[in-house]
Write a protein that holds these residues in place. Structure first.
Motif, PDB file in Angstrom:
ATOM      1  N   GLY A 354      61.172  24.511 -34.457  1.00  0.00           N
ATOM      2  CA  GLY A 354      61.726  23.186 -34.225  1.00  0.00           C
ATOM      3  C   GLY A 354      60.902  22.358 -33.264  1.00  0.00           C
ATOM      4  N   ALA A 355      60.444  22.986 -32.199  1.00  0.00           N
ATOM      5  CA  ALA A 355      59.677  22.275 -31.181  1.00  0.00           C
ATOM      6  C   ALA A 355      58.545  23.166 -30.706  1.00  0.00           C
ATOM      7  CB  ALA A 355      60.582  21.903 -29.999  1.00  0.00           C
ATOM      8  N   LEU A 356      57.524  22.543 -30.128  1.00  0.00           N
ATOM      9  CA  LEU A 356      56.428  23.277 -29.511  1.00  0.00           C
ATOM     10  C   LEU A 356      56.688  23.296 -28.012  1.00  0.00           C
ATOM     11  CD1 LEU A 356      53.421  21.891 -31.575  1.00  0.00           C
ATOM     12  CD2 LEU A 356      54.635  24.052 -31.851  1.00  0.00           C
ATOM     13  N   GLY A 357      57.000  24.478 -27.507  1.00  0.00           N
ATOM     14  CA  GLY A 357      57.486  24.600 -26.132  1.00  0.00           C
ATOM     15  C   GLY A 357      56.520  24.125 -25.080  1.00  0.00           C
ATOM     16  N   ASP A 358      55.201  24.261 -25.311  1.00  0.00           N
ATOM     17  CA  ASP A 358      54.238  23.876 -24.280  1.00  0.00           C
ATOM     18  C   ASP A 358      53.770  22.427 -24.424  1.00  0.00           C
ATOM     19  OD1 ASP A 358      52.867  24.280 -26.599  1.00  0.00           O
ATOM     20  OD2 ASP A 358      51.269  25.510 -25.730  1.00  0.00           O
ATOM     21  N   MET A 359      54.352  21.706 -25.382  1.00  0.00           N
ATOM     22  CA  MET A 359      54.062  20.278 -25.501  1.00  0.00           C
ATOM     23  C   MET A 359      55.166  19.470 -24.844  1.00  0.00           C
ATOM     24  SD  MET A 359      52.511  19.937 -29.377  1.00  0.00           S
ATOM     25  CE  MET A 359      52.335  18.152 -29.245  1.00  0.00           C
ATOM     26  N   ILE A 361      58.022  16.484 -24.076  1.00  0.00           N
ATOM     27  CA  ILE A 361      59.141  15.967 -24.860  1.00  0.00           C
ATOM     28  C   ILE A 361      58.685  14.784 -25.708  1.00  0.00           C
ATOM     29  CG2 ILE A 361      61.376  14.790 -24.696  1.00  0.00           C
ATOM     30  CD1 ILE A 361      61.926  16.478 -22.203  1.00  0.00           C
ATOM     31  N   GLU A 362      57.908  13.871 -25.126  1.00  0.00           N
ATOM     32  CA  GLU A 362      57.485  12.694 -25.896  1.00  0.00           C
ATOM     33  C   GLU A 362      56.610  13.096 -27.072  1.00  0.00           C
ATOM     34  OE1 GLU A 362      55.407   9.936 -23.441  1.00  0.00           O
ATOM     35  OE2 GLU A 362      53.565  11.130 -23.343  1.00  0.00           O
ATOM     36  N   GLU A 363      55.783  14.121 -26.911  1.00  0.00           N
ATOM     37  CA  GLU A 363      54.958  14.579 -28.025  1.00  0.00           C
ATOM     38  C   GLU A 363      55.809  15.238 -29.108  1.00  0.00           C
ATOM     39  OE1 GLU A 363      50.749  15.527 -25.728  1.00  0.00           O
ATOM     40  OE2 GLU A 363      52.394  16.970 -25.618  1.00  0.00           O
ATOM     41  N   ASN A 364      56.796  16.029 -28.698  1.00  0.00           N
ATOM     42  CA  ASN A 364      57.683  16.663 -29.665  1.00  0.00           C
ATOM     43  C   ASN A 364      58.505  15.648 -30.442  1.00  0.00           C
ATOM     44  OD1 ASN A 364      57.977  19.786 -29.794  1.00  0.00           O
ATOM     45  ND2 ASN A 364      57.545  19.368 -27.638  1.00  0.00           N
ATOM     46  N   LEU A 365      58.829  14.529 -29.809  1.00  0.00           N
ATOM     47  CA  LEU A 365      59.664  13.527 -30.465  1.00  0.00           C
ATOM     48  C   LEU A 365      58.946  12.763 -31.582  1.00  0.00           C
ATOM     49  CD1 LEU A 365      61.690  12.127 -27.432  1.00  0.00           C
ATOM     50  CD2 LEU A 365      62.631  13.240 -29.457  1.00  0.00           C
ATOM     51  N   VAL A 366      57.619  12.904 -31.690  1.00  0.00           N
ATOM     52  CA  VAL A 366      56.897  12.259 -32.786  1.00  0.00           C
ATOM     53  C   VAL A 366      56.303  13.278 -33.752  1.00  0.00           C
ATOM     54  CG1 VAL A 366      56.388  10.182 -31.479  1.00  0.00           C
ATOM     55  CG2 VAL A 366      54.736  12.071 -31.473  1.00  0.00           C
ATOM     56  N   LEU A 367      56.538  14.572 -33.521  1.00  0.00           N
ATOM     57  CA  LEU A 367      56.022  15.565 -34.451  1.00  0.00           C
ATOM     58  C   LEU A 367      56.564  15.288 -35.858  1.00  0.00           C
ATOM     59  CD1 LEU A 367      56.194  19.002 -32.588  1.00  0.00           C
ATOM     60  CD2 LEU A 367      54.164  17.706 -33.235  1.00  0.00           C
ATOM     61  N   GLY A 368      55.673  15.323 -36.822  1.00  0.00           N
ATOM     62  CA  GLY A 368      56.060  15.024 -38.196  1.00  0.00           C
ATOM     63  C   GLY A 368      55.913  13.561 -38.539  1.00  0.00           C
ATOM     64  N   SER A 369      55.881  12.702 -37.507  1.00  0.00           N
ATOM     65  CA  SER A 369      55.679  11.260 -37.739  1.00  0.00           C
ATOM     66  C   SER A 369      54.396  10.775 -37.073  1.00  0.00           C
ATOM     67  CB  SER A 369      56.861  10.458 -37.184  1.00  0.00           C
ATOM     68  OG  SER A 369      58.070  10.841 -37.777  1.00  0.00           O
ATOM     69  N   HIS A 370      53.704  11.673 -36.400  1.00  0.00           N
ATOM     70  CA  HIS A 370      52.523  11.263 -35.628  1.00  0.00           C
ATOM     71  C   HIS A 370      51.385  10.768 -36.517  1.00  0.00           C
ATOM     72  CE1 HIS A 370      51.901  15.485 -36.728  1.00  0.00           C
ATOM     73  NE2 HIS A 370      50.614  15.247 -36.675  1.00  0.00           N
ATOM     74  N   VAL A 414      57.823  16.280 -19.279  1.00  0.00           N
ATOM     75  CA  VAL A 414      58.025  17.716 -19.061  1.00  0.00           C
ATOM     76  C   VAL A 414      57.977  18.419 -20.413  1.00  0.00           C
ATOM     77  CG1 VAL A 414      59.451  17.285 -17.033  1.00  0.00           C
ATOM     78  CG2 VAL A 414      60.543  17.649 -19.250  1.00  0.00           C
ATOM     79  N   THR A 415      57.664  19.699 -20.399  1.00  0.00           N
ATOM     80  CA  THR A 415      57.538  20.430 -21.659  1.00  0.00           C
ATOM     81  C   THR A 415      58.910  20.725 -22.256  1.00  0.00           C
ATOM     82  OG1 THR A 415      57.504  22.568 -20.532  1.00  0.00           O
ATOM     83  CG2 THR A 415      55.378  21.495 -20.940  1.00  0.00           C
ATOM     84  N   ALA A 416      58.938  20.866 -23.576  1.00  0.00           N
ATOM     85  CA  ALA A 416      60.197  21.135 -24.273  1.00  0.00           C
ATOM     86  C   ALA A 416      60.806  22.457 -23.832  1.00  0.00           C
ATOM     87  CB  ALA A 416      59.955  21.136 -25.779  1.00  0.00           C
ATOM     88  N   ALA A 417      59.970  23.428 -23.461  1.00  0.00           N
ATOM     89  CA  ALA A 417      60.465  24.742 -23.053  1.00  0.00           C
ATOM     90  C   ALA A 417      61.322  24.672 -21.793  1.00  0.00           C
ATOM     91  CB  ALA A 417      59.298  25.703 -22.828  1.00  0.00           C
TER      92      ALA A 417
END
Length: 535
Positions: A354-359, A361-370, A414-417
């Protein structure tokens, strides 16, 4: 099920005083006091991130406290490892069974224990296992292979491992999350007998408040790392416990708007696929999902749900059959192609898939749409790599979603993890729903979440249903399935064994289906022609 405890011993078997544990950027436990009596079932409650698991991992020696002390039987104890904890009679059983599939129950139980000689004395071990099983009312065959056990039997085998090693204190972390209703009832009854008849002391970490009310004697509630309440269970209620956990009233029965099901959004016909071992996992499954309805796939984990969803999302190639999404054949479409077609995916594996823990939050929120506008300049869309990303647009997008979906985080960078389970799930929902999907495929959306986060996630799913979105929900939580679903399909060993209308479902029938019993009155109806979603 809960009995009055007039004969409950007042002596404390475990005392934790002033326990403080800090991690980078957060105080997980802040001067926490916790006390467990002999023969007591003590529920430990709190929101995700409240510090429950951290406190019990300290008791089990997985973490070391920054300050505070632990006493066992009134004597100060230094618990530096799980072996130290077991020596003191403290055992811990985790949410998912920790067994080697190809080993027998007996082999799993004695694994890691020191032998008195060069050879294992399996006959003596099996006899001792039978004695412990009888003492604590466990019904597990010592010679059975772990892979052949039901989830309930695996849970009992894990409990047996702790008791065989001399545990007098049993810490259970979400023990019923992977069990059928009947298996959960059996486990609850077994815990009561263990406490009443054998004097076992139990710490019960769960988000399932009906179970807390059914078997516990006392409740300790944590909020933001601090103890906010300690009370006798008989003096409270589910509603009061929920309010004290989150600091506000919780709506357990969320009203559903009347919605008429629309056009077909997903059609699955005779789908078959193998698991990672090459064995059949999904065996000729057919169903359909229409706009404005929630179809739930219910069942105990491990019955083909994972492989089914991976086929639908282009993560696993099917053996045969077909999948049509939004009117187009997507049997072998890629995840990226499905996202572009308007499919949202909220996986059970929140960190990893679902998310990349070491990336961030803002980067995770555009995954798939980047790879698309507005996050990449239009001239550089074919070259959507890091140095062409519009960082200011990504930050603006993240700030909007964090505010809209109430993701609790000190910063978007901050990271998703670092997020708690509930806030991580909010982040995933924010990302997927921000794309305005027409079809949502959602796995275990509230598993492990506290009552507040669970309420939020369920409201969001019902809001999407009201918007005309089709939702395929995979959940092992029967309360969730029954409260959200328009139709329920029960999956057992890769087959749909029954289909039930959401407004006529009862726990007994769905529980029997989840255990593999084909109920004649339910049958295997045609899922491709669902009824109206109006309830």
């Amino acid at each position: 099920m809960r009995e009055s405890h007039q004969d409950l011993a007042e002596n404390l078997i475990l005392e934790m005083k002033g326990i403080t544990k800090r991690f980078p950027g957060v105080v997980a436990n802040d001067s926490v006091d916790f006390a467990l009596r002999t023969g007591e079932i003590h529920a430990l409650l709190g929101e995700n991130g409240a510090g429950k698991s951290t406190l019990m991992r300290i008791a089990y020696g997985l973490y070391q406290p920054d300050s505070g002390e632990i006493r066992v039987d009134g004597t100060k104890a230094a618990i530096r490892s799980p072996q130290d904890a077991l020596t003191l009679g403290i055992g811990m059983v985790h949410q998912h069974p920790m067994l080697i599939p190809t080993f027998t129950v007996a082999e799993n139980v004695i694994l890691g224990m020191q032998s008195s000689g060069p050879f294992l004395k399996m006959r003596e071990a099996r006899e001792r296992i039978r004695e412990v099983s009888e003492q604590y009312h466990l019904a597990v065959n010592p010679g059975a292979k772990a892979y052949a056990l039901s989830m309930g039997e695996k849970q009992q085998a894990d409990i047996l491992k702790a008791l065989y090693r001399g545990a007098r204190i049993l810490i259970l972390d979400e023990p019923t999350s992977v069990l059928t209703p009947s298996e959960s009832d059996r486990l609850m009854g077994m815990l009561v007998k263990m406490a009443r008849e054998s004097g076992l002391s139990v710490v019960f970490i769960t988000h399932k408040l009906p179970q807390v009310m059914a078997i516990s004697d006392r409740v300790t509630i944590l909020r933001r790392g601090r103890v906010v309440d300690i009370m006798r269970t008989e003096d409270t209620s589910e509603t009061e416990l929920a309010r004290r956990m989150v600091g506000r009233d919780i709506i357990f029965d969320i009203p559903k708007e009347e919605v008429t099901a629309g056009a077909d959004l997903l059609q699955v016909k005779s789908l078959r696929c193998r698991d990672d071992r090459g064995l059949p996992a999904v065996k000729g499954v057919s169903f359909g999902v229409r706009a404005g309805e929630i179809l739930s796939i219910a069942g105990v984990a491990g019955n083909g749900q994972k492989e089914l969803i991976e086929c639908l999302m282009g993560l696993r190639a099917p053996m045969s059959g077909s999948v049509s999404t939004l009117g187009v054949d997507t049997t072998r479409a890629s995840p990226r192609a499905l996202i572009k077609r308007g499919v949202a995916y909220v996986p059970a594996d929140r960190v990893g898939r679902g998310a990349l823990g070491d990336m961030s939050i803002e980067e995770n929120l555009v995954l798939g749409s980047h790879f698309s506008s507005p996050f990449v300049g239009s001239w550089f869309l074919p070259l959507a790599v890091d140095w062409f990303l519009d960082r200011s647009e990504i930050s603006r997008h993240a700030d909007e979603l964090i505010a809209e979906f109430e993701v609790k985080t000190p910063d978007r960078c901050v990271t998703a993890a670092c997020l708690s389970g509930g806030n991580l799930q909010k982040m995933l929902l924010a990302r997927e729903l921000s794309r305005a999907p027409r079809l949502i495929i959602c796995e275990e959306p509230t598993q492990g979440l506290d009552v507040g986060a669970t309420e939020y996630v369920r409201k969001m799913l019902l809001a999407e249903r009201s918007r005309g979105v089709g939702i395929l929900l995979v959940s092992s939580d029967l309360d969730e399935v029954m409260s959200l679903s328009d139709r329920i399909a029960v999956l057992y060993e890769g087959e749909i064994v029954g289909v039930i209308d959401g407004d006529t479902v009862d726990v007994a029938t769905i529980g029997e289906l989840m255990a593999g019993t084909r109920v004649p009155s339910v049958g295997n109806r045609d899922l491709s022609a669902p009824r109206s979603a109006a309830l």
